[in-house]
Design a protein around this motif. Sequence first.
Motif, PDB file in Angstrom:
ATOM      1  N   GLY A  89       0.797  -1.220   0.000  1.00  0.00           N
ATOM      2  CA  GLY A  89       0.000   0.000   0.000  1.00  0.00           C
ATOM      3  C   GLY A  89       0.830   1.270   0.000  1.00  0.00           C
ATOM      4  N   GLN A  90       2.117   1.144   0.247  1.00  0.00           N
ATOM      5  CA  GLN A  90       3.000   2.302   0.294  1.00  0.00           C
ATOM      6  C   GLN A  90       3.394   2.726  -1.109  1.00  0.00           C
ATOM      7  OE1 GLN A  90       6.500   1.399   2.580  1.00  0.00           O
ATOM      8  NE2 GLN A  90       7.010   3.556   2.888  1.00  0.00           N
ATOM      9  N   GLN A  91       3.605   4.004  -1.313  1.00  0.00           N
ATOM     10  CA  GLN A  91       4.083   4.516  -2.588  1.00  0.00           C
ATOM     11  C   GLN A  91       5.604   4.416  -2.643  1.00  0.00           C
ATOM     12  OE1 GLN A  91       2.361   6.130  -5.375  1.00  0.00           O
ATOM     13  NE2 GLN A  91       0.692   5.026  -4.405  1.00  0.00           N
ATOM     14  N   VAL A  92       6.112   3.999  -3.800  1.00  0.00           N
ATOM     15  CA  VAL A  92       7.548   3.976  -4.050  1.00  0.00           C
ATOM     16  C   VAL A  92       7.832   4.725  -5.342  1.00  0.00           C
ATOM     17  CG1 VAL A  92       8.008   1.823  -2.807  1.00  0.00           C
ATOM     18  CG2 VAL A  92       7.441   1.746  -5.245  1.00  0.00           C
ATOM     19  N   ILE A  93       9.061   5.129  -5.482  1.00  0.00           N
ATOM     20  CA  ILE A  93       9.536   5.764  -6.706  1.00  0.00           C
ATOM     21  C   ILE A  93      10.347   4.719  -7.465  1.00  0.00           C
ATOM     22  CG2 ILE A  93      10.926   7.624  -7.706  1.00  0.00           C
ATOM     23  CD1 ILE A  93       8.510   8.626  -6.104  1.00  0.00           C
ATOM     24  N   VAL A  94       9.956   4.475  -8.706  1.00  0.00           N
ATOM     25  CA  VAL A  94      10.671   3.534  -9.568  1.00  0.00           C
ATOM     26  C   VAL A  94      11.365   4.367 -10.647  1.00  0.00           C
ATOM     27  CG1 VAL A  94      10.494   1.521 -11.069  1.00  0.00           C
ATOM     28  CG2 VAL A  94       8.913   1.777  -9.147  1.00  0.00           C
ATOM     29  N   THR A  95      12.668   4.155 -10.786  1.00  0.00           N
ATOM     30  CA  THR A  95      13.475   4.935 -11.716  1.00  0.00           C
ATOM     31  C   THR A  95      14.204   4.006 -12.676  1.00  0.00           C
ATOM     32  OG1 THR A  95      13.860   6.524  -9.934  1.00  0.00           O
ATOM     33  CG2 THR A  95      15.270   6.701 -11.873  1.00  0.00           C
ATOM     34  N   SER A  96      14.220   4.393 -13.945  1.00  0.00           N
ATOM     35  CA  SER A  96      15.017   3.678 -14.951  1.00  0.00           C
ATOM     36  C   SER A  96      15.950   4.700 -15.588  1.00  0.00           C
ATOM     37  CB  SER A  96      14.108   3.060 -16.024  1.00  0.00           C
ATOM     38  OG  SER A  96      13.570   4.062 -16.863  1.00  0.00           O
ATOM     39  N   ALA A  97      16.687   4.276 -16.577  1.00  0.00           N
ATOM     40  CA  ALA A  97      17.605   5.186 -17.266  1.00  0.00           C
ATOM     41  C   ALA A  97      16.862   6.291 -18.020  1.00  0.00           C
ATOM     42  CB  ALA A  97      18.493   4.406 -18.234  1.00  0.00           C
ATOM     43  N   VAL A  98      15.562   6.086 -18.295  1.00  0.00           N
ATOM     44  CA  VAL A  98      14.828   7.060 -19.112  1.00  0.00           C
ATOM     45  C   VAL A  98      13.652   7.723 -18.407  1.00  0.00           C
ATOM     46  CG1 VAL A  98      15.486   5.952 -21.278  1.00  0.00           C
ATOM     47  CG2 VAL A  98      13.347   5.294 -20.161  1.00  0.00           C
ATOM     48  N   GLY A  99      13.292   7.298 -17.198  1.00  0.00           N
ATOM     49  CA  GLY A  99      12.135   7.909 -16.561  1.00  0.00           C
ATOM     50  C   GLY A  99      11.960   7.527 -15.114  1.00  0.00           C
ATOM     51  N   SER A 141       2.088   4.726 -16.470  1.00  0.00           N
ATOM     52  CA  SER A 141       2.434   3.938 -17.645  1.00  0.00           C
ATOM     53  C   SER A 141       3.814   3.314 -17.507  1.00  0.00           C
ATOM     54  CB  SER A 141       2.399   4.818 -18.891  1.00  0.00           C
ATOM     55  OG  SER A 141       2.817   4.081 -20.015  1.00  0.00           O
ATOM     56  N   ILE A 142       3.881   2.018 -17.758  1.00  0.00           N
ATOM     57  CA  ILE A 142       5.162   1.318 -17.772  1.00  0.00           C
ATOM     58  C   ILE A 142       6.054   1.882 -18.884  1.00  0.00           C
ATOM     59  CG2 ILE A 142       4.454  -0.569 -19.296  1.00  0.00           C
ATOM     60  CD1 ILE A 142       6.065  -2.456 -17.423  1.00  0.00           C
ATOM     61  N   ASN A 143       5.429   2.457 -19.901  1.00  0.00           N
ATOM     62  CA  ASN A 143       6.191   3.033 -21.017  1.00  0.00           C
ATOM     63  C   ASN A 143       7.052   4.212 -20.585  1.00  0.00           C
ATOM     64  OD1 ASN A 143       5.074   1.158 -22.735  1.00  0.00           O
ATOM     65  ND2 ASN A 143       3.413   2.507 -23.345  1.00  0.00           N
ATOM     66  N   ASP A 144       6.718   4.834 -19.448  1.00  0.00           N
ATOM     67  CA  ASP A 144       7.539   5.928 -18.941  1.00  0.00           C
ATOM     68  C   ASP A 144       8.886   5.432 -18.423  1.00  0.00           C
ATOM     69  OD1 ASP A 144       5.581   7.772 -19.581  1.00  0.00           O
ATOM     70  OD2 ASP A 144       4.704   7.769 -17.569  1.00  0.00           O
ATOM     71  N   LEU A 145       9.013   4.119 -18.262  1.00  0.00           N
ATOM     72  CA  LEU A 145      10.260   3.538 -17.757  1.00  0.00           C
ATOM     73  C   LEU A 145      11.035   2.757 -18.812  1.00  0.00           C
ATOM     74  CD1 LEU A 145       8.903   2.219 -14.347  1.00  0.00           C
ATOM     75  CD2 LEU A 145      10.322   4.247 -14.723  1.00  0.00           C
ATOM     76  N   THR A 146      10.367   2.336 -19.876  1.00  0.00           N
ATOM     77  CA  THR A 146      11.040   1.529 -20.888  1.00  0.00           C
ATOM     78  C   THR A 146      11.790   2.409 -21.877  1.00  0.00           C
ATOM     79  OG1 THR A 146       9.013   1.423 -22.203  1.00  0.00           O
ATOM     80  CG2 THR A 146       9.437  -0.398 -20.703  1.00  0.00           C
ATOM     81  N   ASP A 147      12.928   1.950 -22.293  1.00  0.00           N
ATOM     82  CA  ASP A 147      13.805   2.677 -23.201  1.00  0.00           C
ATOM     83  C   ASP A 147      13.517   2.256 -24.636  1.00  0.00           C
ATOM     84  OD1 ASP A 147      15.876   3.849 -24.608  1.00  0.00           O
ATOM     85  OD2 ASP A 147      17.455   3.131 -23.278  1.00  0.00           O
TER      86      ASP A 147
END
Length: 170
Positions: A89-99, A141-147
């Motif tokens: 239930g907690q919010q996390v920040i997920v970071t990739s090389a592009v987003g 959107s998962i697309n915000d993380l995919t390169d």
Amino acid sequence: MPCLSERIKTANGNIDLFPQVYQDDLPRLQAFMTQTTRDNQYPFDLISRRLVKSHNTWIQNSERLIKGKNPCTLEIHPHDAHALGAKTGQQVIVTSAVGEISIEVVITDDVQPGVVTMPQGWGHNQQGTNMSVAATQPGVSINDLTDAKRVDMLTGNAAFNGTPVAIKLA
């Protein structure tokens, strides 16, 4: 005109279930799969998942089909969640090389340690989607993380799964 049989059979009339091009790629795949070092900057692999109630993005624009709890969550293994100090239930920040995105966590042993998963087909609150009902729903959107430049070496297709990501508490 029916043509499926002609398209899937080889010259000898059989269907080749293990083409030579796949056989030739096995050493590269084996080397990748036996890698034991993880990228310290992006230690998790993000994969997408399909939801039973959500066949496609247009379904999120139907009020009858979006009832219930937020389905757009990040599933994470209990060991990884514990190491991060994350709770369901907690919010996390997920970071990739592009987003980067913020998403709610669900802890489950349905995923392997080191792997996280989120559904595809969300993030309708972005400008220009013209999906008024869906835009009111939670979800990123998962697309915000995919390169878009990351390509599967064997097929040449975009590599959407296995995106290296980092996770921190929001």
